[in-house]
Design an enzyme around this catalytic site. Sequence first.
Site, PDB file in Angstrom:
ATOM      1  N   VAL A 224      32.644  20.372  28.969  1.00 45.15           N
ATOM      2  CA  VAL A 224      33.755  19.449  29.225  1.00 45.15           C
ATOM      3  C   VAL A 224      34.559  19.216  27.950  1.00 45.15           C
ATOM      4  O   VAL A 224      35.796  19.237  27.970  1.00 45.15           O
ATOM      5  CB  VAL A 224      33.245  18.112  29.821  1.00 45.15           C
ATOM      6  N   CYS A 225      33.886  19.043  26.820  1.00 46.86           N
ATOM      7  CA  CYS A 225      34.589  18.825  25.545  1.00 46.86           C
ATOM      8  C   CYS A 225      35.463  20.019  25.198  1.00 46.86           C
ATOM      9  O   CYS A 225      36.626  19.863  24.818  1.00 46.86           O
ATOM     10  CB  CYS A 225      33.593  18.565  24.410  1.00 46.86           C
ATOM     11  N   THR A 226      34.915  21.205  25.324  1.00 46.94           N
ATOM     12  CA  THR A 226      35.682  22.409  25.017  1.00 46.94           C
ATOM     13  C   THR A 226      36.902  22.504  25.923  1.00 46.94           C
ATOM     14  O   THR A 226      38.014  22.774  25.455  1.00 46.94           O
ATOM     15  CB  THR A 226      34.800  23.664  25.151  1.00 46.94           C
ATOM     16  N   GLY A 227      36.713  22.247  27.203  1.00 41.75           N
ATOM     17  CA  GLY A 227      37.832  22.288  28.140  1.00 41.75           C
ATOM     18  C   GLY A 227      38.920  21.289  27.789  1.00 41.75           C
ATOM     19  O   GLY A 227      40.113  21.630  27.772  1.00 41.75           O
TER      20      GLY A 227
ATOM     21  N   LEU B  69      39.548  19.787  24.833  1.00 44.05           N
ATOM     22  CA  LEU B  69      40.181  20.058  23.545  1.00 44.05           C
ATOM     23  C   LEU B  69      41.040  21.320  23.579  1.00 44.05           C
ATOM     24  O   LEU B  69      42.073  21.390  22.910  1.00 44.05           O
ATOM     25  CB  LEU B  69      39.135  20.117  22.443  1.00 44.05           C
TER      26      LEU B  69
END
Length: 152
Positions: A45-48, A50
């Site tokens: 979720v963080c990668t998505g 950012l």
Amino acid sequence: MAIQVGDKAPDFELKDNHGRAVKLSDFRGERNVVLIFFPFAFTGVCTGELCEVRDNLPRFSDRDTQVLAVSNDSIPTLRVFAEQEGLEYPLLSDFWPHGEVSRAYGVLDEAKGCAVRGTFVVDKDGVVRWSVVNGLPDARDLDAYIEALDTL
């Protein structure tokens, strides 16, 4: 409890993914700031989230806004993450003292040792004008940041 709309944003100085000091107050009078707290680098979720910010950076710069992303990861971790994902905005390390800035903004999950998904739109005067705080699994809506910036 998270910082509320209308509050003065707590100032801080953190090192970015290149080891450079970044102070929130350096942007006062110059640019708005979208302050994005995220739990962990290299997670789905963080990668998505950012990467979506990365892909929409002109929408922020066109609104005279600096994006700052903050996690409790170490500087080397954030450096590799930014290089891998092509993130060209500052990723700030709230690693030590562990979670001090996340705690000041009311978004540190003490039990897990990481920030939850808090976003704060800070105007040029250093006042929080919009915020959202989501739990760890819940992605945020980038368009909501842009709508908030359009009201400044």
